[in-house]
Design an enzyme around this catalytic site. Structure first.
Site, PDB file in Angstrom:
ATOM      1  N   GLY A   1      51.569  36.882  44.056  1.00  0.00           N
ATOM      2  CA  GLY A   1      50.420  36.782  43.152  1.00  0.00           C
ATOM      3  C   GLY A   1      50.186  35.367  42.661  1.00  0.00           C
TER       4      GLY A   1
ATOM      5  N   ASP B   1      57.327  41.303  46.937  1.00  0.00           N
ATOM      6  CA  ASP B   1      55.964  41.702  46.586  1.00  0.00           C
ATOM      7  C   ASP B   1      55.513  42.836  47.492  1.00  0.00           C
ATOM      8  OD1 ASP B   1      52.981  41.641  46.154  1.00  0.00           O
ATOM      9  OD2 ASP B   1      53.514  39.873  44.975  1.00  0.00           O
TER      10      ASP B   1
ATOM     11  N   GLU C   1      51.414  42.172  51.401  1.00  0.00           N
ATOM     12  CA  GLU C   1      51.973  41.408  52.522  1.00  0.00           C
ATOM     13  C   GLU C   1      51.140  40.169  52.873  1.00  0.00           C
ATOM     14  OE1 GLU C   1      51.905  43.269  56.325  1.00  0.00           O
ATOM     15  OE2 GLU C   1      50.216  44.575  55.827  1.00  0.00           O
TER      16      GLU C   1
ATOM     17  N   ILE D   1      57.067  38.250  32.591  1.00  0.00           N
ATOM     18  CA  ILE D   1      55.766  37.613  32.389  1.00  0.00           C
ATOM     19  C   ILE D   1      54.889  38.582  31.614  1.00  0.00           C
ATOM     20  CG2 ILE D   1      53.828  36.462  33.494  1.00  0.00           C
ATOM     21  CD1 ILE D   1      56.619  35.267  34.104  1.00  0.00           C
TER      22      ILE D   1
ATOM     23  N   LYS E   1      47.337  40.130  25.735  1.00  0.00           N
ATOM     24  CA  LYS E   1      46.743  41.469  25.581  1.00  0.00           C
ATOM     25  C   LYS E   1      47.752  42.497  25.075  1.00  0.00           C
ATOM     26  CE  LYS E   1      43.162  40.658  29.034  1.00  0.00           C
ATOM     27  NZ  LYS E   1      43.449  39.196  29.116  1.00  0.00           N
TER      28      LYS E   1
ATOM     29  N   VAL F   1      38.079  35.177  35.317  1.00  0.00           N
ATOM     30  CA  VAL F   1      36.659  34.929  35.132  1.00  0.00           C
ATOM     31  C   VAL F   1      36.165  33.720  35.935  1.00  0.00           C
ATOM     32  CG1 VAL F   1      36.928  33.460  33.095  1.00  0.00           C
ATOM     33  CG2 VAL F   1      34.875  34.830  33.342  1.00  0.00           C
TER      34      VAL F   1
ATOM     35  N   THR G   1      30.305  39.478  29.127  1.00  0.00           N
ATOM     36  CA  THR G   1      30.258  40.783  28.462  1.00  0.00           C
ATOM     37  C   THR G   1      29.631  40.721  27.068  1.00  0.00           C
ATOM     38  OG1 THR G   1      32.517  40.456  27.673  1.00  0.00           O
ATOM     39  CG2 THR G   1      32.230  41.672  29.742  1.00  0.00           C
TER      40      THR G   1
ATOM     41  N   ARG H   1      33.554  45.714  28.184  1.00  0.00           N
ATOM     42  CA  ARG H   1      34.067  46.714  29.125  1.00  0.00           C
ATOM     43  C   ARG H   1      35.069  47.619  28.427  1.00  0.00           C
ATOM     44  NH1 ARG H   1      36.224  42.679  33.633  1.00  0.00           N
ATOM     45  NH2 ARG H   1      37.142  41.835  31.734  1.00  0.00           N
TER      46      ARG H   1
ATOM     47  N   GLU I   1      38.198  46.374  26.299  1.00  0.00           N
ATOM     48  CA  GLU I   1      38.086  44.933  26.072  1.00  0.00           C
ATOM     49  C   GLU I   1      37.759  44.660  24.612  1.00  0.00           C
ATOM     50  OE1 GLU I   1      36.213  41.360  28.680  1.00  0.00           O
ATOM     51  OE2 GLU I   1      34.818  42.915  28.078  1.00  0.00           O
TER      52      GLU I   1
END
Length: 630
Positions: free
Chosen positions: A310, A332, A335, A424, A428, A473, A490, A558, A561
């Site tokens: 990622g 991960d 692949e 990590i 939020k 974003v 938004t 959303r 959010e």
């Protein structure tokens, strides 16, 4: 060396020999002309008036002078320099070679008792210098002139890009000088901007320094500017932000030189210019990392990164390899991105071979097998579902992947004797209004619970939005702008904290070195950014005008959010660390054993697709506000 390389080398040597032979023959003629010409000029341009004794003297020294001069020219690199790139350095070499050869001639003729007029050496050195410099530098000037003519013919009927350079210092001078070169004939340098009052109104390389930075918008319109080049690599963050804000208020394409630390021992050139990225316009000075602490933490250790393919995980792997681990295990489920990272690391670090494994943190048996095989010393747990709206529609998947996955990794760390595990996390997780944030808060609680009874040192790192990460974003706005809009935001008042991916990873590594067990580390991220302002800046960076060329459309918040994110639950628990701008929160009141039992029940409910999973999460995370109850 293969046949192709050998042929290329032979061809190169042949071309060099031809070039050097041609220069020697040229100098053979120039030396003779200079010797005869010096006497001719001395005698008022009449050969008949030259004293025969002077002619006999030159004839006696003729071949000696030619051989000595050619040897001296060779010592001054006159036959090995690339004259098509001739500069002041080659001019200095030429002057030195001519002066030395003339001195040798004077000494030689004196030693042989040969008589010449007293003005002869001065006339000779003048003629030899003019002819040598003229013929050699005419090669470069001829190439440039021919190239200019050809490029100008190509540009007939085409509008040249009109350029403004900001900065009339050393870097600006080099950029201006190179732009006046033939390679950039498709651009027309119109004016220069500099804040030094003494420079305003003067000229640099024939280009007028028009005014100060505050006048940039005015001169952009007055001179019809298309592109602005910022050539001040020594700018401080605050000054750069102010200058970029002014430039970004225009619709010009903006290029910038990298910082001065990137230009050490390098001459500034147009090729060093880069696009202005959105992170140039955001935030604060990057947090400086103590590399020695991190190197001591990573070097000669076996390191496992879950979610290694990622955005955060891959950057973790890139930086970890640079600190010389004993082994790096990249784990991960995706692949394609993991394969791309593997190939990138192979190119950059051919002597280092990472272990790349495909698997899911939800698969307890797979996680255990990885730990049993490699016994990692350090684990960075970056694997997670992170998209808020998607998790709102699939809440049980957020629990299965984020909570159960973290449980599996944390338990394996404890069982197999891992020294440190770093989770990590995200802003939020603070007073969450969505299941993704609540699941990440549960992940923080898991590592805090395990820290109470395990020898492994567990910690979490919490930060805001990461610029350019997958699904963030920035890529979305870029895509929308490329498609002609609209750019969707938004809510006009929505704000977020931002940091770059390298900075986020620096924080993770630094906090891993600091961790003693049970901490949640937080970065001072400066002021939050309004997303609508971010959208406007990105539109302007693309050379377009918000509201005119690209529409900004507000779509409404959303599911899950909120208008702003927080980094702390209780600021009273915030403590400084020994590192600048890194803080730590120690959360009290976590009953580790009881929490572990409750989370096990929650995980069982998620795998049974419990429709009331949000209610059960709320019992474990009381600050979690379920959206439809607001």
């Amino acid at each position: 060396m293969n046949n192709l390389d050998l042929k290329a080398k032979l061809k190169q040597n042949k071309e060099m020999l031809i070039r050097q032979t041609g220069l020697v023959l040229l100098d053979f003629v120039i030396i003779q002309i200079s010797m005869a010409g010096a006497l001719w000029v001395r005698c008022d341009f009449h050969f008949s008036e030259i004293d025969p004794i002077f002619i006999e003297s030159l004839a006696s020294y003729w071949w000696i002078n030619i051989i000595c001069t050619i040897i001296i020219f060779g010592m001054f690199h006159m036959y090995t320099s690339l004259w098509r790139f001739a500069s002041v350095v080659e001019l200095v070499y030429t002057v030195g070679a001519v002066l030395v050869s003339t001195m040798v001639q004077v000494i030689g003729m004196k030693w042989m008792n040969l008589s010449v007029p007293r003005s002869y050496p001065f006339l000779y050195v003048f003629l030899l210098l003019v002819l040598t410099v003229g013929f050699r530098f005419s090669y470069r000037f001829g190439r440039i002139t021919l190239h200019n003519v050809i490029e100008n013919l190509k540009q007939v009927g085409k509008r040249k890009t009109r350029v403004m350079v900001v900065g009339a210092g050393a870097a600006g001078y080099m950029i201006v000088r190179e732009m006046k070169n033939s390679k950039h004939l498709h651009k027309k340098l119109v004016c220069i901007i500099d804040d030094d009052p003494a420079k305003v109104g003067t000229f640099l390389q024939g280009v007028r320094i028009a005014g100060k930075k505050e006048q940039i918008p005015r001169f952009v319109e007055e001179y019809n500017i298309d592109e602005i080049i910022i050539a001040i690599p020594t700018l401080k963050k605050e000054a750069k932000d102010e200058l970029l804000e002014i430039c970004n208020s225009t619709a010009c394409h903006i290029l910038i030189l990298p910082g001065i630390y990137q230009l050490v021992n390098e001459e500034v050139s147009v090729s060093m210019l880069r696009e202005v990225e959105i992170d140039d316009l955001l935030g604060r000075e990057p947090v400086k990392m103590d590399q020695e602490d991190v190197k001591h933490f990573i070097k000669n250790r076996t390191v496992l990164v879950t979610g290694g393919g990622g955005s955060i995980g891959s950057e973790l792997c890139r930086q970890i390899v640079a600190y010389e681990p004993e082994k790096l295990i990249i784990f991960d489920i995706a692949e394609n991105t993991t394969y791309d990272l593997q190939q990138e690391l192979k190119r950059k670090y051919p002597e280092f071979t990472p272990v790349v494994l495909i698997g899911s943190v939800r698969n307890k048996e797979r996680v255990d097998s990885v730990f049993a095989t490699y016994h990692p010393d350090i684990v960075f747990h970056a694997a997670a579902h992170k998209h808020v709206p998607l998790m709102e529609d699939s809440p049980n998947e957020a629990i299965k992947n984020n909570v159960f996955g973290t449980w599996n990794v944390a338990e394996a760390c404890d069982h197999y004797g891992t020294k440190k595990m770093v989770l990590i996390s995200t802003d939020k997780a603070v007073r969450p209004t969505n299941i993704m944030g609540a699941s990440k808060r549960l992940c923080e609680l898991i590592v805090q619970a395990f820290a109470q009874f395990s020898k492994t040192e567990y910690a979490a790192v919490r930060f805001g939005n990461v610029l350019g990460s997958d699904g963030s974003v920035i890529p979305l706005f870029k895509k929308q702008i490329a498609e002609g809009g609209p750019v969707t935001v938004t809510h006009p008042d929505i704000i977020r904290y931002f940091m770059t991916i390298p900075e986020a990873v620096n924080l993770v590594l630094q906090c891993g070195a600091l961790a003693k067990g049970g901490e949640v580390f937080i970065l001072d991220m400066g002021k939050p950014v309004k997303i609508v302002d971010l959208a406007k800046k990105m539109i302007r960076l693309s050379g377009l005008k918000p509201g005119e060329d690209i529409e900004i459309k507000f779509t409404g918040l959303r599911p899950g959010e909120k208008l702003y994110e927080e980094l702390l639950i209780n600021e009273a628990n915030l403590k400084k660390t020994t590192k600048d701008r890194i803080f730590v929160v120690r959360q009290s009141g976590v009953n580790g054993r009881r929490l572990c039992a409750d989370i096990q029940l929650l995980i069982d409910s998620a795998f049974k697709e419990d429709p009331n999973i949000r209610k059960k999460v709320q019992k474990l995370v009381p600050e979690y506000v379920i959206k439809n109850e607001q």
